[in-house]
Design a protein around this motif. Structure first.
Motif, PDB file in Angstrom:
ATOM      1  N   PRO A 233       0.821  -1.214   0.000  1.00  0.00           N
ATOM      2  CA  PRO A 233       0.000   0.000   0.000  1.00  0.00           C
ATOM      3  C   PRO A 233       0.857   1.267   0.000  1.00  0.00           C
ATOM      4  O   PRO A 233       1.995   1.274   0.489  1.00  0.00           O
ATOM      5  CB  PRO A 233      -0.806  -0.122   1.305  1.00  0.00           C
ATOM      6  CG  PRO A 233      -0.784  -1.573   1.649  1.00  0.00           C
ATOM      7  CD  PRO A 233       0.531  -2.082   1.158  1.00  0.00           C
ATOM      8  N   SER A 234       0.288   2.330  -0.570  1.00  0.00           N
ATOM      9  CA  SER A 234       0.924   3.654  -0.597  1.00  0.00           C
ATOM     10  C   SER A 234       2.309   3.622  -1.227  1.00  0.00           C
ATOM     11  O   SER A 234       3.226   4.329  -0.809  1.00  0.00           O
ATOM     12  CB  SER A 234       1.001   4.237   0.819  1.00  0.00           C
ATOM     13  OG  SER A 234      -0.284   4.456   1.329  1.00  0.00           O
ATOM     14  N   MET A 235       2.459   2.790  -2.224  1.00  0.00           N
ATOM     15  CA  MET A 235       3.691   2.752  -3.009  1.00  0.00           C
ATOM     16  C   MET A 235       3.524   3.597  -4.270  1.00  0.00           C
ATOM     17  O   MET A 235       4.429   4.355  -4.650  1.00  0.00           O
ATOM     18  CB  MET A 235       4.001   1.299  -3.382  1.00  0.00           C
ATOM     19  CG  MET A 235       5.289   1.096  -4.142  1.00  0.00           C
ATOM     20  SD  MET A 235       5.560  -0.678  -4.464  1.00  0.00           S
ATOM     21  CE  MET A 235       7.039  -0.583  -5.473  1.00  0.00           C
TER      22      MET A 235
ATOM     23  N   MET B 107      -8.447  13.816   1.723  1.00  0.00           N
ATOM     24  CA  MET B 107      -9.156  12.580   2.080  1.00  0.00           C
ATOM     25  C   MET B 107      -8.219  11.383   1.997  1.00  0.00           C
ATOM     26  O   MET B 107      -8.251  10.493   2.866  1.00  0.00           O
ATOM     27  CB  MET B 107     -10.351  12.355   1.157  1.00  0.00           C
ATOM     28  CG  MET B 107     -11.134  11.092   1.482  1.00  0.00           C
ATOM     29  SD  MET B 107     -12.414  10.658   0.275  1.00  0.00           S
ATOM     30  CE  MET B 107     -13.589  11.960   0.558  1.00  0.00           C
ATOM     31  N   ALA B 108      -7.375  11.352   0.965  1.00  0.00           N
ATOM     32  CA  ALA B 108      -6.494  10.208   0.751  1.00  0.00           C
ATOM     33  C   ALA B 108      -5.517  10.018   1.908  1.00  0.00           C
ATOM     34  O   ALA B 108      -5.317   8.899   2.390  1.00  0.00           O
ATOM     35  CB  ALA B 108      -5.738  10.369  -0.564  1.00  0.00           C
TER      36      ALA B 108
ATOM     37  N   ARG C  46      -5.042   6.673   4.267  1.00  0.00           N
ATOM     38  CA  ARG C  46      -3.831   5.853   4.222  1.00  0.00           C
ATOM     39  C   ARG C  46      -2.603   6.702   4.534  1.00  0.00           C
ATOM     40  O   ARG C  46      -2.450   7.813   4.017  1.00  0.00           O
ATOM     41  CB  ARG C  46      -3.670   5.194   2.850  1.00  0.00           C
ATOM     42  CG  ARG C  46      -4.682   4.093   2.631  1.00  0.00           C
ATOM     43  CD  ARG C  46      -4.297   3.126   1.577  1.00  0.00           C
ATOM     44  NE  ARG C  46      -5.262   2.039   1.569  1.00  0.00           N
ATOM     45  CZ  ARG C  46      -5.378   1.137   0.619  1.00  0.00           C
ATOM     46  NH1 ARG C  46      -4.578   1.180  -0.431  1.00  0.00           N
ATOM     47  NH2 ARG C  46      -6.275   0.174   0.702  1.00  0.00           N
ATOM     48  N   SER C  47      -1.739   6.126   5.342  1.00  0.00           N
ATOM     49  CA  SER C  47      -0.494   6.820   5.669  1.00  0.00           C
ATOM     50  C   SER C  47       0.471   6.708   4.492  1.00  0.00           C
ATOM     51  O   SER C  47       0.407   5.758   3.711  1.00  0.00           O
ATOM     52  CB  SER C  47       0.134   6.201   6.913  1.00  0.00           C
ATOM     53  OG  SER C  47       0.382   4.819   6.712  1.00  0.00           O
ATOM     54  N   ILE C  48       1.368   7.669   4.367  1.00  0.00           N
ATOM     55  CA  ILE C  48       2.335   7.669   3.265  1.00  0.00           C
ATOM     56  C   ILE C  48       3.746   7.859   3.812  1.00  0.00           C
ATOM     57  O   ILE C  48       3.946   8.342   4.931  1.00  0.00           O
ATOM     58  CB  ILE C  48       2.018   8.782   2.238  1.00  0.00           C
ATOM     59  CG1 ILE C  48       2.051  10.165   2.908  1.00  0.00           C
ATOM     60  CG2 ILE C  48       0.681   8.535   1.575  1.00  0.00           C
ATOM     61  CD1 ILE C  48       1.863  11.296   1.921  1.00  0.00           C
ATOM     62  N   LYS C  49       4.727   7.486   2.993  1.00  0.00           N
ATOM     63  CA  LYS C  49       6.134   7.648   3.340  1.00  0.00           C
ATOM     64  C   LYS C  49       6.842   8.394   2.219  1.00  0.00           C
ATOM     65  O   LYS C  49       6.346   8.469   1.096  1.00  0.00           O
ATOM     66  CB  LYS C  49       6.789   6.283   3.551  1.00  0.00           C
ATOM     67  CG  LYS C  49       6.240   5.500   4.736  1.00  0.00           C
ATOM     68  CD  LYS C  49       6.962   4.173   4.883  1.00  0.00           C
ATOM     69  CE  LYS C  49       6.404   3.385   6.061  1.00  0.00           C
ATOM     70  NZ  LYS C  49       7.080   2.070   6.212  1.00  0.00           N
TER      71      LYS C  49
END
Length: 391
Positions: A225-227, A277-278, A282-285
């Motif tokens: 996820p979040s890639m 909203m995104a 979902r968390s991001i890096k």
């Protein structure tokens, strides 16, 4: 004597009627003639309506040539109406196989004459009765069950599914059937997923903001996820004008993690609103790839600076090349095909409610995705979580 019936010829009936007009007491005349008064009244009524042609024998009324032509036309009209009703009920797509014709006749025996249905459907009535008396084989019973299930699922999912997704739904319910057989049965039933239409281009790439290269390079696979996230904007027509839908999709599970619906095309109302909203969902890096087209809403300094502040790497499609953002385009195609096209224009408020239901209830939870091997997003994530726990 009991069991002996009296028969009266036309002459007798005619004379009795003529005499009744001369007598004041019809009941008394009937007793004298040895008949019931009700019968004499019936003869009088027939004579008033048909005159001297009233008594041809065996109780059938004799018609004039003109009356016979009218009766024949009425009969033909009635036959034509009956044939129309049968064909309307038995859509030709439903009646390609002989077994389906038999099944249709059996289901409509109380509504239409069996002989008439056999003639219209071009089968011998003897063949139908032989099939009916013999009963259905186990193979035919299973086929009929599958036909009913396919029709049920097709309309349950609002005519959005073709054979691959119907096949996956049947497998999820425990039915073992090949996708080719499902496609064959759907063709017999005349069922097909809703057709798509071409889209109007909404990307405004004529601006002076800085654009970036296509780093995604049509690699739409993400192992976690979040890639990789992809985003796009489309228009939706309503009775009161256009609405603009912005979506952000995670390529890992194809879930719409952020979206906004606005009356304007401003960056604040479109891309920034969907982005907020995104990142809540979902968390991001640092190093995550965010891909979009070259539209002004994505190229603006305000949005570019926002992505930079999170350490996100930007990627943009080549100019005029929609295939570089195929996943986002595919979502809009599905939305418009499955929900909008073929329906009447509605108000903005009703459209907002329908889009909410489509994304949050249908697309993100219940729709089967080809990219996920026809699993729902929920099934896909749960299956991966299960495999991780087992490992």
């Amino acid at each position: 004597m009991k069991g002996i019936k009296n028969h009266y010829d036309a002459s007798f009936k005619l004379r009795a009627v003529e005499l009744s007009y001369e007598r004041s007491n019809i009941s008394e005349l009937a007793r004298e003639l040895g008949i019931k008064a009700s019968l004499l009244y019936k003869w009088r009524k027939d004579y008033q309506e048909y005159g001297s042609n009233s008594f041809p024998g065996k109780g059938n009324l004799k018609l004039t040539p003109e009356q016979e032509r009218i009766v024949e036309l009425e009969r033909k009209l009635k036959d034509a109406e009956l044939e129309r009703d049968i064909l309307k009920k038995g859509n030709q797509h439903f009646l390609q196989e002989r077994s389906m014709k038999y099944r249709f006749i059996k289901n409509h025996e109380c509504q239409f004459p069996i002989e008439k249905m056999c003639i219209i459907l071009k089968i011998h009535s003897s063949s139908y009765y032989k099939w009916k008396n013999k009963g259905c084989s186990n193979r035919l019973l299973r086929k009929n069950l599958m036909l009913d299930k396919i029709k049920y699922l097709y309309f349950k999912f609002k005519q959005r599914y073709g054979s691959p997704r119907i096949h996956s739904e049947l497998n999820a319910l425990g039915y073992r059937i090949s996708v080719k057989t499902v496609a064959k049965y759907m063709q017999e039933l005349g069922l097909r997923s809703k057709l798509s239409k071409k889209f109007r281009v909404t990307t405004d790439s004529k601006h002076n903001y800085l654009t970036v290269n296509n780093l995604l390079n049509r690699d739409f696979y993400a192992s976690k996820p979040s890639m990789k996230w992809v985003s796009d904007i489309t228009y939706i027509q309503t009775q009161e004008g256009f609405l603009y839908l912005t979506t952000i999709i995670d390529l890992y599970d194809r879930k719409v993690i952020g979206w906004s619906l606005s009356n304007t095309m401003s960056t604040e109302d479109t891309t920034l609103s969907a982005w907020r909203m995104a990142i809540k969902n979902r968390s991001i890096k640092k190093g995550m790839l965010f891909h979009s087209d070259r539209g002004i809403q994505y190229a603006s300094k305000k949005f570019a600076n926002t992505l930079d502040s999170y350490g996100v790497i930007r990627s943009m499609s080549r100019k005029g090349n929609c295939w570089d953002n195929a996943v986002a385009e595919s979502f809009f195609k599905s939305l418009k095909t499955e929900m909008i096209y073929g329906n009447k224009l509605i108000t903005r408020e009703k459209m907002k409610k329908q889009i909410f239901q489509y994304i949050e209830i249908w697309y993100n939870r219940n729709r089967r995705h080809k990219a996920l091997n026809y699993k729902t997003i929920f099934e896909f994530n749960n299956n991966l979580q299960f495999l991780k726990n087992v490992a």
